[in-house]
Motif scaffolding. Structure first.
Motif, PDB file in Angstrom:
ATOM      1  N   ARG A  17       0.826  -1.205   0.000  1.00  0.00           N
ATOM      2  CA  ARG A  17       0.000   0.000   0.000  1.00  0.00           C
ATOM      3  C   ARG A  17       0.863   1.258   0.000  1.00  0.00           C
ATOM      4  NH1 ARG A  17      -4.144   1.890   4.718  1.00  0.00           N
ATOM      5  NH2 ARG A  17      -2.344   3.185   5.190  1.00  0.00           N
ATOM      6  N   ASP A  18       1.983   1.202   0.725  1.00  0.00           N
ATOM      7  CA  ASP A  18       2.902   2.340   0.801  1.00  0.00           C
ATOM      8  C   ASP A  18       3.364   2.805  -0.578  1.00  0.00           C
ATOM      9  OD1 ASP A  18       2.762   2.001   3.438  1.00  0.00           O
ATOM     10  OD2 ASP A  18       4.897   1.601   3.783  1.00  0.00           O
ATOM     11  N   LEU A  19       3.622   1.815  -1.429  1.00  0.00           N
ATOM     12  CA  LEU A  19       4.166   2.117  -2.746  1.00  0.00           C
ATOM     13  C   LEU A  19       3.121   2.854  -3.578  1.00  0.00           C
ATOM     14  CD1 LEU A  19       6.929   1.273  -3.633  1.00  0.00           C
ATOM     15  CD2 LEU A  19       5.921  -0.622  -4.886  1.00  0.00           C
ATOM     16  N   ALA A  56       3.101   6.865  -4.802  1.00  0.00           N
ATOM     17  CA  ALA A  56       2.959   7.323  -6.182  1.00  0.00           C
ATOM     18  C   ALA A  56       1.819   8.336  -6.310  1.00  0.00           C
ATOM     19  CB  ALA A  56       2.721   6.130  -7.103  1.00  0.00           C
ATOM     20  N   VAL A  91      -0.082   5.704 -11.849  1.00  0.00           N
ATOM     21  CA  VAL A  91       0.225   4.852 -10.708  1.00  0.00           C
ATOM     22  C   VAL A  91       0.156   3.386 -11.107  1.00  0.00           C
ATOM     23  CG1 VAL A  91      -0.493   4.182  -8.394  1.00  0.00           C
ATOM     24  CG2 VAL A  91      -0.545   6.589  -9.068  1.00  0.00           C
ATOM     25  N   LYS A 113       2.766   2.635 -14.325  1.00  0.00           N
ATOM     26  CA  LYS A 113       4.200   2.854 -14.184  1.00  0.00           C
ATOM     27  C   LYS A 113       4.759   2.376 -12.857  1.00  0.00           C
ATOM     28  CE  LYS A 113       3.588   6.733 -17.250  1.00  0.00           C
ATOM     29  NZ  LYS A 113       3.177   8.134 -17.198  1.00  0.00           N
ATOM     30  N   ILE A 114       3.918   2.132 -11.878  1.00  0.00           N
ATOM     31  CA  ILE A 114       4.426   1.651 -10.591  1.00  0.00           C
ATOM     32  C   ILE A 114       3.865   0.267 -10.257  1.00  0.00           C
ATOM     33  CG2 ILE A 114       4.480   2.087  -8.100  1.00  0.00           C
ATOM     34  CD1 ILE A 114       6.228   4.022  -9.613  1.00  0.00           C
ATOM     35  N   PRO A 126       4.575  -2.772 -13.052  1.00  0.00           N
ATOM     36  CA  PRO A 126       5.962  -3.237 -12.969  1.00  0.00           C
ATOM     37  C   PRO A 126       6.275  -3.929 -11.634  1.00  0.00           C
ATOM     38  CG  PRO A 126       5.909  -0.998 -13.801  1.00  0.00           C
ATOM     39  CD  PRO A 126       4.504  -1.329 -13.384  1.00  0.00           C
ATOM     40  N   ALA A 127       5.725  -3.396 -10.534  1.00  0.00           N
ATOM     41  CA  ALA A 127       6.018  -4.011  -9.240  1.00  0.00           C
ATOM     42  C   ALA A 127       5.397  -5.396  -9.139  1.00  0.00           C
ATOM     43  CB  ALA A 127       5.525  -3.118  -8.103  1.00  0.00           C
ATOM     44  N   LYS A 181      14.797  -6.268 -10.856  1.00  0.00           N
ATOM     45  CA  LYS A 181      14.146  -5.400  -9.884  1.00  0.00           C
ATOM     46  C   LYS A 181      15.105  -5.133  -8.750  1.00  0.00           C
ATOM     47  CE  LYS A 181      10.296  -6.945  -8.378  1.00  0.00           C
ATOM     48  NZ  LYS A 181       8.950  -7.147  -7.873  1.00  0.00           N
ATOM     49  N   PHE A 229      10.325   3.652  -4.761  1.00  0.00           N
ATOM     50  CA  PHE A 229       9.814   2.773  -5.800  1.00  0.00           C
ATOM     51  C   PHE A 229      10.873   1.720  -6.124  1.00  0.00           C
ATOM     52  CE2 PHE A 229       7.756   6.925  -7.216  1.00  0.00           C
ATOM     53  CZ  PHE A 229       6.589   6.666  -6.511  1.00  0.00           C
ATOM     54  N   TRP A 260      10.633  10.367 -11.402  1.00  0.00           N
ATOM     55  CA  TRP A 260       9.290   9.838 -11.681  1.00  0.00           C
ATOM     56  C   TRP A 260       8.225  10.936 -11.630  1.00  0.00           C
ATOM     57  CZ3 TRP A 260       4.380   8.822  -9.587  1.00  0.00           C
ATOM     58  CH2 TRP A 260       3.634   7.876 -10.282  1.00  0.00           C
TER      59      TRP A 260
END
Ligand SMILES: Nc1ncnc2c1ncn2[C@@H]1O[C@H](COP(=O)(O)OP(=O)(O)O)[C@@H](O)[C@H]1O
Ligand SMILES: [Mg+2]
Lengths: 293, 249
Positions: A174-176, A180, A190, A193-194, A197-198, A293, B97, B107
């Motif tokens: 959730r933090d990630l 974003a 969000v 791009k975040i 990929p994560a 990663k 990230f 970003w």
């Protein structure tokens, strides 16, 4: 009565037995497949089986080239993936970042219903609804054809892809996600791009599971794609997949021990090896991904 | 208390699915000062802070009644992505990230289509976050290779790269060791020359060290608000005194 230690022991040995059972089953399957396959390959050379372009073990003169079945399977897998992967990922993204709770409460149960429909029903739908509809677009389409089978296989694997991808996106910390958004990202920034990929390794794993499911899918393709093993790239023609060939032989009155009977095991072994290779490939890809990663 | 008011709330109440978390709070945040929000765990510090950049929008069942103004304008009347560009946030646990140090900083500017030189943005932001010297030789290595304290400064740099007006910090040192904590506190002292800072902390010494104003919260209500020195040396309410002298919380 029981001390917590002895309960611990009982639980752990029960779990060990369950694990052992699945290992023994796998060994048993490999044993059964290889025993009959070895007999088969003592009569038909391996290269003739793998590279032959004509498959007619039930007709005279017999021929044992498996390529038409492999190609038929690949065609169904390819077309159904092209349909299901983008739709499934888009559905997961929509559910994760855009849908209101009310919409979610409609879409998620609907997907579960789709996943719960018996596959024979999908085959029937392909035959009686999809093929006639496709005939309007492609008048030359055959009654049994790869396209309508692929279409329903796509619909069948869609719930799996969307729910696994949804879980993958939800598993992103959730933090990630909040980090974003806190930089002023909109939902698209969000998620694309975040979060995607994560979640990439789990999303990839979802694709591989879904493709395995498409390779193994049996009833719908048996019903809708026909039983005509031919080397063709046209999805409008009737084909036969590896699994539907096995069904055909199993349901027929093939004598046990004859060469026709043995073909089933050879085709089954090939199916087994293909899935195994794909899963190993996925492992390699996953490890690589994690390194990047 | 004087200066320009940057963020203000007027008798706001906040609820999680009907359960009240903030009661009738009226507070002002002043320009180029550090405002600390203190109080025992669960008193609503994070709830209030996260409402300033509308992070609570993501919480199902959350509702706000009353006005929250940023530079005189109701925050709900503004484009939320614009608001978050102006009002940045640093979280409790460092949350870089899964990308390189360089990419973490670019970003934000990239998604907003900024045309300035990204190398300069990276250098400038890292310098402001007092991280440049430690990472200038490995800008393209993975952010997770940094220590926790460095990661948190990277998150501050990432926020600074947005050229914000306000920086919100929710217990930014609670996951860090004392040495990293000191570095972040020094950094806050530098940053307030250019930014307005609101920091949530349960560490009273920290509040006393870094802030100009302190708001003390208890069970969703703002018990006392004032200059940090006077709150700590001469609290007007018994509850505040009990809390800062360590009698509860
Ligand atoms: N997402 C949430 N859903 C429901 N209740 C919440 C949520 N977040 C916080 N709360 C409740 O709101 C109150 C204030 O929480 P919070 O603002 O996190 O306190 P603090 O940051 O001061 O520790 C607590 O009672 C907490 O249980
Ligand atoms: Mg908190």
């Amino acid at each position: 009565m029981f001390s917590s230690r002895s309960i611990d022991k009982i639980v752990s040995s029960t779990l060990f037995l369950c694990g052992l059972l699945s290992i023994l089953t796998t060994i048993g399957i490999i044993f059964a497949l290889s025993k009959e396959s070895i007999t088969f390959f003592s009569k038909v050379p391996v290269w003739e089986f793998l590279l032959g372009t004509s498959w007619a073990p039930l007709l005279e003169p017999k021929s044992f080239g498996v390529l038409p079945l492999v190609l038929g399977t690949m065609m169904v897998v390819f077309i159904s993936s092209i349909i299901a992967i983008p739709t499934g990922v888009a559905t997961a993204i929509y559910l994760s970042e855009y849908a209101s709770n009310r919409v979610k409460n409609i879409i998620r149960p609907s997907l579960e219903i789709l996943a719960g429909i018996p596959t024979i029903v999908y085959g029937y739908v392909a035959l009686t609804l999809i093929t006639p509809a496709l005939k309007i677009l492609f008048p030359e389409i055959e009654i049994f054809n790869a396209l309508s089978a692929s279409f329903v296989v796509g619909v069948m694997i869609l719930p799996m892809i969307s729910s696994l991808c949804y879980d993958a996106l939800r598993a992103v910390p959730r933090d990630l996600r909040e980090g974003a958004y806190a930089l002023g990202g909109n939902s698209f920034d969000v998620v694309a791009k975040i979060m995607v990929p994560a979640a990439a390794s789990r999303i990839l794993a979802a694709f591989i599971l879904a493709i395995s499911r498409a390779i193994g899918e049996t009833m719908a393709v048996t019903l809708a794609a026909g039983a005509n093993p031919q080397l063709t790239f046209s999805p409008l023609k009737s084909i036969q997949t590896m699994t539907s060939y096995i069904v055909q032989v199993s349901l027929g009155d093939t004598p046990v021990g004859g060469i026709e009977y043995l073909t089933c095991f050879a085709v089954g072994s090939l199916l087994f090896v293909m899935t195994l290779l794909m899963n190993s490939l996925s492992q390699v890809v996953l490890v690589r991904f994690q390194k990047i990663k | 208390m004087s200066g320009n008011v940057v963020i203000s709330t007027k008798q706001v109440n906040m609820f999680y699915s009907g359960k009240q978390a903030i009661k009738d709070v009226t507070v002002n945040v002043y320009e180029n000062l550090v405002t600390a929000i203190i109080g025992p765990s669960g008193c609503g510090k994070s709830t209030l802070l996260r409402s300033f950049n509308r992070m609570n929008d993501f919480v199902e069942g959350f509702s706000v009644h009353g006005d929250i103004l940023y530079r005189g304008q109701n925050i709900n009347a503004q484009d939320v992505t614009e608001l978050r560009k102006r009002v940045g946030m640093v979280f409790q646990r460092p949350n870089p990230f899964p990308k390189t140090i360089y990419e973490n900083i670019t970003w934000g500017p990239k998604i907003h289509g900024r045309k300035d030189n990204l190398d300069e943005v990276v250098e400038d932001s890292l310098k402001r976050a007092a991280l440049w010297d430690e990472v200038k030789d490995r800008l393209h290595s993975f952010a997770f290779s940094l220590s926790g304290g460095q990661q948190q400064r990277l998150c501050i740099a990432r926020t600074v790269a947005m050229k914000p007006d306000v920086i919100l910090m929710d217990e930014p040192c609670s996951a860090l060791d004392p040495k990293s904590t000191t570095r972040i506190e020094d950094l806050i002292n530098d940053l307030k020359k250019e930014y307005t800072i609101v920091i949530v902390t349960h560490n009273m010494q920290q509040a006393a060290r870094v802030s100009d104003h302190t708001a003390f919260f208890y069970e969703g209500e703002m018990v006392e608000f004032g200059e940090t020195d006077s709150i700590f040396t001469n609290p007007k309410k018994k509850q505040t005194e009990d809390y800062i002298t360590g009698r509860f919380g």
